[in-house]
Design a protein around this motif. Structure first.
Motif, mmCIF file in Angstrom:
data_model
loop_
_atom_site.group_PDB
_atom_site.id
_atom_site.type_symbol
_atom_site.label_atom_id
_atom_site.label_comp_id
_atom_site.label_asym_id
_atom_site.label_seq_id
_atom_site.Cartn_x
_atom_site.Cartn_y
_atom_site.Cartn_z
ATOM 1 N N ILE A 1 -2.803 -1.362 -12.044
ATOM 2 C CA ILE A 1 -3.705 -1.112 -10.910
ATOM 3 C C ILE A 1 -3.131 0.055 -10.117
ATOM 4 N N MET A 2 -4.004 0.982 -9.761
ATOM 5 C CA MET A 2 -3.602 2.117 -8.927
ATOM 6 C C MET A 2 -4.429 2.082 -7.652
ATOM 7 N N VAL A 3 -3.771 2.005 -6.509
ATOM 8 C CA VAL A 3 -4.475 2.124 -5.240
ATOM 9 C C VAL A 3 -4.496 3.608 -4.911
ATOM 10 N N ILE A 4 -5.705 4.162 -4.838
ATOM 11 C CA ILE A 4 -5.873 5.607 -4.712
ATOM 12 C C ILE A 4 -7.154 5.896 -3.936
ATOM 13 N N THR B 1 -0.658 11.238 -5.389
ATOM 14 C CA THR B 1 -1.864 10.858 -4.665
ATOM 15 C C THR B 1 -2.034 9.345 -4.618
ATOM 16 N N LEU B 2 -1.259 8.616 -5.417
ATOM 17 C CA LEU B 2 -1.356 7.153 -5.387
ATOM 18 C C LEU B 2 -0.777 6.611 -4.093
ATOM 19 N N ARG C 1 -6.960 -6.903 -8.178
ATOM 20 C CA ARG C 1 -7.892 -5.815 -7.887
ATOM 21 C C ARG C 1 -8.935 -6.265 -6.864
ATOM 22 N N LYS C 2 -9.521 -7.439 -7.081
ATOM 23 C CA LYS C 2 -10.534 -7.940 -6.144
ATOM 24 C C LYS C 2 -9.949 -8.189 -4.760
ATOM 25 N N GLU D 1 -12.798 1.562 2.710
ATOM 26 C CA GLU D 1 -13.846 1.877 1.738
ATOM 27 C C GLU D 1 -13.565 3.165 0.963
ATOM 28 N N ALA D 2 -12.819 4.082 1.542
ATOM 29 C CA ALA D 2 -12.527 5.356 0.875
ATOM 30 C C ALA D 2 -11.523 5.202 -0.266
ATOM 31 N N PHE D 3 -10.911 4.027 -0.390
ATOM 32 C CA PHE D 3 -9.898 3.777 -1.418
ATOM 33 C C PHE D 3 -10.427 2.789 -2.453
ATOM 34 N N VAL D 4 -9.800 2.805 -3.622
ATOM 35 C CA VAL D 4 -10.137 1.850 -4.675
ATOM 36 C C VAL D 4 -8.854 1.286 -5.273
ATOM 37 N N ALA D 5 -8.976 0.107 -5.838
ATOM 38 C CA ALA D 5 -7.911 -0.482 -6.654
ATOM 39 C C ALA D 5 -8.360 -0.279 -8.095
ATOM 40 N N HIS D 6 -7.946 0.821 -8.670
ATOM 41 C CA HIS D 6 -8.459 1.281 -9.960
ATOM 42 C C HIS D 6 -7.653 0.700 -11.117
#
Length: 196
Positions: A92-95, A110-111, A59-60, A68-73
């Protein structure tokens, strides 16, 4: 319609009953429950350090390279495709952060990518079931990290087959190599192994 195939409303009713059952068990029974075409999967996922630590490192590392508009949730909610009767919760979902808005499960389409760390208790869930379910749900990139062996694979390029959508491209890697997930490359150096 095949002779033994339930009528569509019965399939939907059965799926919704399974979904209600699984959601009712959240935080009350150890492990994770997901719904596949075959029914409910229970991954005991005993809380082992290497699994959680791998998820943290990945994730890190992803969040250092994705826009920046995306996250590793990590965590809830699930991703759900009700028409396919599948509900999963990737490690982990990159979304895109904007696609996380609203209530209920995420739309799997959306992923950008789903990332899984193979569990000791049920490795076939990651290497077999999710390998079938994720392209069926429209998740374009599936990355698997296996702390049992220090290996993994990134699967892409969904294409139609007689058994339904499948990934056409598989790139295997060993821990220590750089790996590309969607458009971003991260290191797999010093990821923990089970039993070490």
């Amino acid at each position: 319609m095949p002779e033994n195939e339930p009528i569509p409303w019965a399939r939907t009713h059965t799926y919704r009953a399974m979904r209600d059952f699984v959601q009712g068990l959240d935080d009350t029974v150890p492990g994770r429950f997901e719904i596949t075409r075959e029914g409910i999967v229970h991954d005991l996922r005993t809380p082992v350090g290497p699994h959680a630590l791998t998820a943290l490192h990945l994730r890190k590392r992803l969040e250092r390279v994705i826009p920046e508009a995306f996250v590793a949730h990590t965590g809830v909610p699930d991703v759900e495709d009700e028409t396919e009767r599948i509900m999963r919760r990737p490690d982990i979902m990159v979304i895109a952060e904007a696609d996380m808005e609203g209530d209920g499960s995420f739309d799997p389409r959306t992923l950008v990518a789903a990332v899984e760390i193979v569990s000791c208790s049920n490795p076939d869930n990651d290497w077999v079931s999710k390998l079938r379910d994720y392209p069926l749900m429209g998740i374009p990139v599936y990355a698997v990290f296996d702390p049992r062996t220090g290996t993994g694979a990134v699967l892409t390029d969904i294409h139609p087959t007689s058994d339904g959508p499948r990934y056409a491209t598989r790139k295997d890697f060993v821990y220590g190599e750089d790996v590309t997930i969607a458009d971003w490359t991260i290191s797999t150096e010093e990821l923990p192994l089970y039993g070490s």
